[in-house]
Design a protein around this motif. Sequence first.
Motif, PDB file in Angstrom:
ATOM      1  N   LEU A  47      37.405  49.631  48.085  1.00 33.57           N
ATOM      2  CA  LEU A  47      38.143  48.952  47.028  1.00 33.57           C
ATOM      3  C   LEU A  47      38.795  49.977  46.117  1.00 33.57           C
ATOM      4  O   LEU A  47      38.226  51.029  45.816  1.00 33.57           O
ATOM      5  CB  LEU A  47      37.203  48.079  46.197  1.00 33.57           C
ATOM      6  N   SER A  48      39.990  49.664  45.649  1.00 31.91           N
ATOM      7  CA  SER A  48      40.640  50.502  44.655  1.00 31.91           C
ATOM      8  C   SER A  48      40.054  50.196  43.275  1.00 31.91           C
ATOM      9  O   SER A  48      39.357  49.185  43.082  1.00 31.91           O
ATOM     10  CB  SER A  48      42.144  50.236  44.643  1.00 31.91           C
ATOM     11  N   ALA A  49      40.336  51.081  42.315  1.00 31.44           N
ATOM     12  CA  ALA A  49      39.874  50.832  40.952  1.00 31.44           C
ATOM     13  C   ALA A  49      40.449  49.520  40.426  1.00 31.44           C
ATOM     14  O   ALA A  49      39.758  48.761  39.719  1.00 31.44           O
ATOM     15  CB  ALA A  49      40.275  51.999  40.046  1.00 31.44           C
ATOM     16  N   ILE A  52      38.443  46.653  41.952  1.00 27.34           N
ATOM     17  CA  ILE A  52      37.128  46.527  41.305  1.00 27.34           C
ATOM     18  C   ILE A  52      37.276  45.854  39.950  1.00 27.34           C
ATOM     19  O   ILE A  52      36.536  44.916  39.613  1.00 27.34           O
ATOM     20  CB  ILE A  52      36.477  47.917  41.153  1.00 27.34           C
ATOM     21  N   ALA A  53      38.232  46.325  39.156  1.00 27.75           N
ATOM     22  CA  ALA A  53      38.429  45.747  37.820  1.00 27.75           C
ATOM     23  C   ALA A  53      38.828  44.278  37.915  1.00 27.75           C
ATOM     24  O   ALA A  53      38.383  43.453  37.103  1.00 27.75           O
ATOM     25  CB  ALA A  53      39.484  46.540  37.065  1.00 27.75           C
ATOM     26  N   ARG A  54      39.643  43.953  38.887  1.00 29.50           N
ATOM     27  CA  ARG A  54      40.056  42.545  39.036  1.00 29.50           C
ATOM     28  C   ARG A  54      38.870  41.667  39.402  1.00 29.50           C
ATOM     29  O   ARG A  54      38.727  40.542  38.900  1.00 29.50           O
ATOM     30  CB  ARG A  54      41.149  42.438  40.106  1.00 29.50           C
ATOM     31  N   PHE A  55      37.990  42.156  40.251  1.00 31.25           N
ATOM     32  CA  PHE A  55      36.798  41.391  40.591  1.00 31.25           C
ATOM     33  C   PHE A  55      35.944  41.148  39.344  1.00 31.25           C
ATOM     34  O   PHE A  55      35.491  40.026  39.094  1.00 31.25           O
ATOM     35  CB  PHE A  55      35.978  42.124  41.649  1.00 31.25           C
ATOM     36  N   VAL A  56      35.741  42.200  38.550  1.00 28.88           N
ATOM     37  CA  VAL A  56      34.935  42.039  37.336  1.00 28.88           C
ATOM     38  C   VAL A  56      35.601  41.071  36.378  1.00 28.88           C
ATOM     39  O   VAL A  56      34.933  40.229  35.748  1.00 28.88           O
ATOM     40  CB  VAL A  56      34.695  43.401  36.660  1.00 28.88           C
ATOM     41  N   VAL A 328      37.769  34.374  46.103  1.00 29.12           N
ATOM     42  CA  VAL A 328      36.860  35.393  45.580  1.00 29.12           C
ATOM     43  C   VAL A 328      35.711  34.734  44.829  1.00 29.12           C
ATOM     44  O   VAL A 328      34.534  35.059  45.042  1.00 29.12           O
ATOM     45  CB  VAL A 328      37.604  36.376  44.648  1.00 29.12           C
ATOM     46  N   LEU A 329      36.040  33.795  43.958  1.00 28.50           N
ATOM     47  CA  LEU A 329      35.010  33.129  43.163  1.00 28.50           C
ATOM     48  C   LEU A 329      34.111  32.254  44.031  1.00 28.50           C
ATOM     49  O   LEU A 329      32.906  32.158  43.784  1.00 28.50           O
ATOM     50  CB  LEU A 329      35.658  32.293  42.051  1.00 28.50           C
ATOM     51  N   ALA A 330      34.690  31.651  45.059  1.00 27.57           N
ATOM     52  CA  ALA A 330      33.877  30.821  45.954  1.00 27.57           C
ATOM     53  C   ALA A 330      32.863  31.679  46.706  1.00 27.57           C
ATOM     54  O   ALA A 330      31.691  31.307  46.862  1.00 27.57           O
ATOM     55  CB  ALA A 330      34.774  30.066  46.925  1.00 27.57           C
TER      56      ALA A 330
END
Length: 358
Positions: A47-49, A52-56, A328-330
Amino acid sequence: MTAHELHDGFGRGITYLRIAVTDKCNFRCVYCMPEEGVPPRAHGELLSAEEIARFVRLVAPGGISRVRLTGGEPLVSHRIVPLVRELRSIPGIEDISLTTNGALLPRLAPELKDAGLDRVNISLDTLDPEQFSAITRLGRLEQTLGGIDAALRWGFEPVKVNCVVVRRLHQDVCGLARLSVGRPVHVRFIEYMPIGDERTGSTRAHDALDTSGPHCPGGIDVNAWDVSDTVPSLELRERISKEALGLGLGALEPVDEGATPSGAGPARYWRFPGAAGTVGFITAMSNHFCSCCNRMRLTADGAIRPCLFSDAEYSVRDALRAGDDERVLAVYRDAIAHKPQEHEVIAGTERFMSQIGG
């Protein structure tokens, strides 16, 4: 508890996310990886930074308030400072911490502090320079000690020092505990967890990969480590207190709950009389803490892992790259729903610790 905090099937609120930023490291610890390092991976596998930030950013409204960045060694990643800065901007993220071997902290501590990093955990298993060099292959004790100094100098709070105790290493645990006397350092002793098997080799509690073979530098034979190398925290605390009494320091005294260092960890804290810091014990084996586990893990290649000791994983990498936030949330909710009540057997897993994020 937030209004939208997600809970698993056993009522545990999920508030803590551990993220493996990379599986690379500037040390070559005998219990972590072969002497030549980990096999190279294609850039697109991780994963790119930004990912990662988008997931958080997506999961924070579901109750995630604490984030820990791990590896490998997270400070070898050129993206670590901008990642911390981006995470700091996410609403709901109250605490950002990082686990490190400390070697790069003297150089990076000012930037990390400015970016918004709150606190650090520094891995240190021995104060013997020769044993340290034998364990880390590429590391020197003064590098990690310099990292502790830098963390204190730049105002990270709290500064925790993590030591995994392995019986046959005969570590100077009292010497390590005494680091807490004159400085506000919180030394935590973690019971060795023999989660390796004949397929994976021995591993251990913080950020481990594989061994390079059965016989390692300095006479350290990690493949021989087993459950007999676990030192129960009660035994360890009694040993430290006895040695400290002999040195005139006084025995360890329990710390009131309100005076313990901040963080999401399961340590129980004690202190030498008049000490600036504390001594903590994490009973990973003798009294595991599954009933209050509040964490999920995100691997460097984008898989959500509900339990450290289970191979069950739920990948969000493709959904992130497709821009499918709902997917992603699912997947994230599905992973939480399948978080086990507890780990039944500590056995070898398909991934090693530094691929999981510890």
